[in-house]
Motif scaffolding. Structure first.
Motif, PDB file in Angstrom:
ATOM      1  N   LEU A   2       0.793  -1.213   0.000  1.00 53.73           N
ATOM      2  CA  LEU A   2       0.000   0.000   0.000  1.00 53.73           C
ATOM      3  C   LEU A   2       0.830   1.271   0.000  1.00 53.73           C
ATOM      4  CD1 LEU A   2      -2.576  -1.117   2.711  1.00 53.73           C
ATOM      5  CD2 LEU A   2      -2.859  -1.184   0.254  1.00 53.73           C
ATOM      6  N   THR A   3       2.136   1.138  -0.096  1.00 55.77           N
ATOM      7  CA  THR A   3       2.980   2.327  -0.013  1.00 55.77           C
ATOM      8  C   THR A   3       2.838   3.182  -1.254  1.00 55.77           C
ATOM      9  OG1 THR A   3       4.888   1.164  -0.893  1.00 55.77           O
ATOM     10  CG2 THR A   3       4.675   1.253   1.504  1.00 55.77           C
ATOM     11  N   GLY A   4       3.120   4.427  -1.093  1.00 56.41           N
ATOM     12  CA  GLY A   4       3.050   5.386  -2.187  1.00 56.41           C
ATOM     13  C   GLY A   4       3.632   6.691  -1.699  1.00 56.41           C
ATOM     14  N   ASN A   5       3.647   7.678  -2.550  1.00 59.77           N
ATOM     15  CA  ASN A   5       4.121   8.991  -2.142  1.00 59.77           C
ATOM     16  C   ASN A   5       2.917   9.841  -1.765  1.00 59.77           C
ATOM     17  OD1 ASN A   5       6.858   8.456  -2.591  1.00 59.77           O
ATOM     18  ND2 ASN A   5       6.609   8.819  -4.786  1.00 59.77           N
ATOM     19  N   TYR A   6       2.849  10.254  -0.517  1.00 53.56           N
ATOM     20  CA  TYR A   6       1.726  11.024  -0.022  1.00 53.56           C
ATOM     21  C   TYR A   6       2.237  12.337   0.561  1.00 53.56           C
ATOM     22  CZ  TYR A   6      -0.345   6.408  -0.333  1.00 53.56           C
ATOM     23  OH  TYR A   6      -0.759   5.186  -0.785  1.00 53.56           O
ATOM     24  N   ASP A   7       1.518  13.411   0.292  1.00 54.39           N
ATOM     25  CA  ASP A   7       1.847  14.732   0.804  1.00 54.39           C
ATOM     26  C   ASP A   7       1.005  14.955   2.062  1.00 54.39           C
ATOM     27  OD1 ASP A   7       1.975  17.479   1.348  1.00 54.39           O
ATOM     28  OD2 ASP A   7       2.185  17.990  -0.776  1.00 54.39           O
ATOM     29  N   LEU A  90       1.536   9.361   9.365  1.00 50.23           N
ATOM     30  CA  LEU A  90       0.795   8.611   8.361  1.00 50.23           C
ATOM     31  C   LEU A  90       1.445   7.244   8.343  1.00 50.23           C
ATOM     32  CD1 LEU A  90      -1.246   8.240   6.103  1.00 50.23           C
ATOM     33  CD2 LEU A  90       0.405   9.265   4.532  1.00 50.23           C
ATOM     34  N   VAL A  91       0.709   6.243   8.798  1.00 49.49           N
ATOM     35  CA  VAL A  91       1.250   4.898   8.948  1.00 49.49           C
ATOM     36  C   VAL A  91       0.676   4.016   7.844  1.00 49.49           C
ATOM     37  CG1 VAL A  91       1.534   2.934  10.496  1.00 49.49           C
ATOM     38  CG2 VAL A  91       1.323   5.241  11.449  1.00 49.49           C
ATOM     39  N   ILE A  92       1.568   3.469   7.036  1.00 52.55           N
ATOM     40  CA  ILE A  92       1.166   2.564   5.965  1.00 52.55           C
ATOM     41  C   ILE A  92       1.523   1.156   6.425  1.00 52.55           C
ATOM     42  CG2 ILE A  92       1.348   2.032   3.509  1.00 52.55           C
ATOM     43  CD1 ILE A  92       0.644   5.008   4.060  1.00 52.55           C
ATOM     44  N   TYR A 109      -8.826   9.983  -0.451  1.00 52.71           N
ATOM     45  CA  TYR A 109      -8.033  11.108  -0.918  1.00 52.71           C
ATOM     46  C   TYR A 109      -7.316  10.647  -2.186  1.00 52.71           C
ATOM     47  CZ  TYR A 109      -4.499  14.739  -1.116  1.00 52.71           C
ATOM     48  OH  TYR A 109      -3.693  15.754  -1.539  1.00 52.71           O
ATOM     49  N   ASP A 110      -7.531  11.335  -3.291  1.00 50.26           N
ATOM     50  CA  ASP A 110      -6.994  10.923  -4.593  1.00 50.26           C
ATOM     51  C   ASP A 110      -7.355   9.471  -4.911  1.00 50.26           C
ATOM     52  OD1 ASP A 110      -5.937  13.393  -5.168  1.00 50.26           O
ATOM     53  OD2 ASP A 110      -3.890  12.880  -4.565  1.00 50.26           O
ATOM     54  N   ILE A 148       6.325   4.905   7.559  1.00 49.62           N
ATOM     55  CA  ILE A 148       5.793   5.945   8.455  1.00 49.62           C
ATOM     56  C   ILE A 148       6.219   7.288   7.889  1.00 49.62           C
ATOM     57  CG2 ILE A 148       5.820   6.916  10.780  1.00 49.62           C
ATOM     58  CD1 ILE A 148       6.655   4.103  11.791  1.00 49.62           C
ATOM     59  N   LEU A 149       5.270   8.136   7.651  1.00 49.70           N
ATOM     60  CA  LEU A 149       5.561   9.489   7.166  1.00 49.70           C
ATOM     61  C   LEU A 149       5.201  10.510   8.239  1.00 49.70           C
ATOM     62  CD1 LEU A 149       4.006   9.114   3.612  1.00 49.70           C
ATOM     63  CD2 LEU A 149       6.404   9.061   4.186  1.00 49.70           C
TER      64      LEU A 149
END
Length: 149
Positions: A2-7, A90-92, A109-110, A148-149
């Motif tokens: 499920l990872t991706g680039n999230y702002d 933000l925990v993936i 979101y998106d 984790i972001l």
């Protein structure tokens, strides 16, 4: 995976917009109900209906207070990256995306599904302080923290 680039700034703004939208909708219903309750004739014939409207106003007021509290809490949510799970993270995981912020629940979101959860929730509590790669089990569901972001 499920990872991706999230702002996180855009994600936080999206949640703030969702909460603001809910507040506007609730204000509309509250004002409508208040206006309608003023128009009722003060006779015994309408007492039970008037009581129901007062009860509805009470529930709407409580919901409004909850949403306003969410708005205040979102001001404390950090958008900086964190090395471990905490408020603002933000925990993936291998199962879902959790934004530790307020108890808003599922949102998109998106076109991607997220869960906004409060730091007091059981899920946030079990993840709190954990780092990428760590695993946990909640409600017999095994999850691994991928990012984790």
């Amino acid at each position: 995976m499920l990872t991706g680039n999230y702002d996180k700034i855009k994600l936080k703004n999206h949640i703030n917009d969702l909460i603001s939208g809910k507040i506007k909708t609730l204000e509309f219903y509250l004002n409508f109900t208040l206006d309608a309750s003023k128009d009722l004739k003060k006779t015994a014939k309408y007492d039970s209906f008037r009581e129901e409207m007062q009860e509805e106003i009470y529930h709407l007021d409580r919901r409004m207070a909850t949403l306003k509290a969410m708005q205040q809490k979102m001001k404390k949510v950090s958008t900086s990256e964190t090395g471990y799970v905490q408020l603002g993270s933000l925990v993936i995981t291998n199962k879902a995306r959790f934004y530790i912020s307020v108890s808003l629940g599922e949102f998109f979101y998106d076109d991607v599904r997220f869960y906004a959860i409060s730091e007091e929730s059981p899920m946030a509590q079990i993840m709190k302080g954990r780092k990428t790669g760590e695993e946990f089990i909640l409600n017999n569901i095994h999850q691994k923290i991928d990012k984790i972001l």
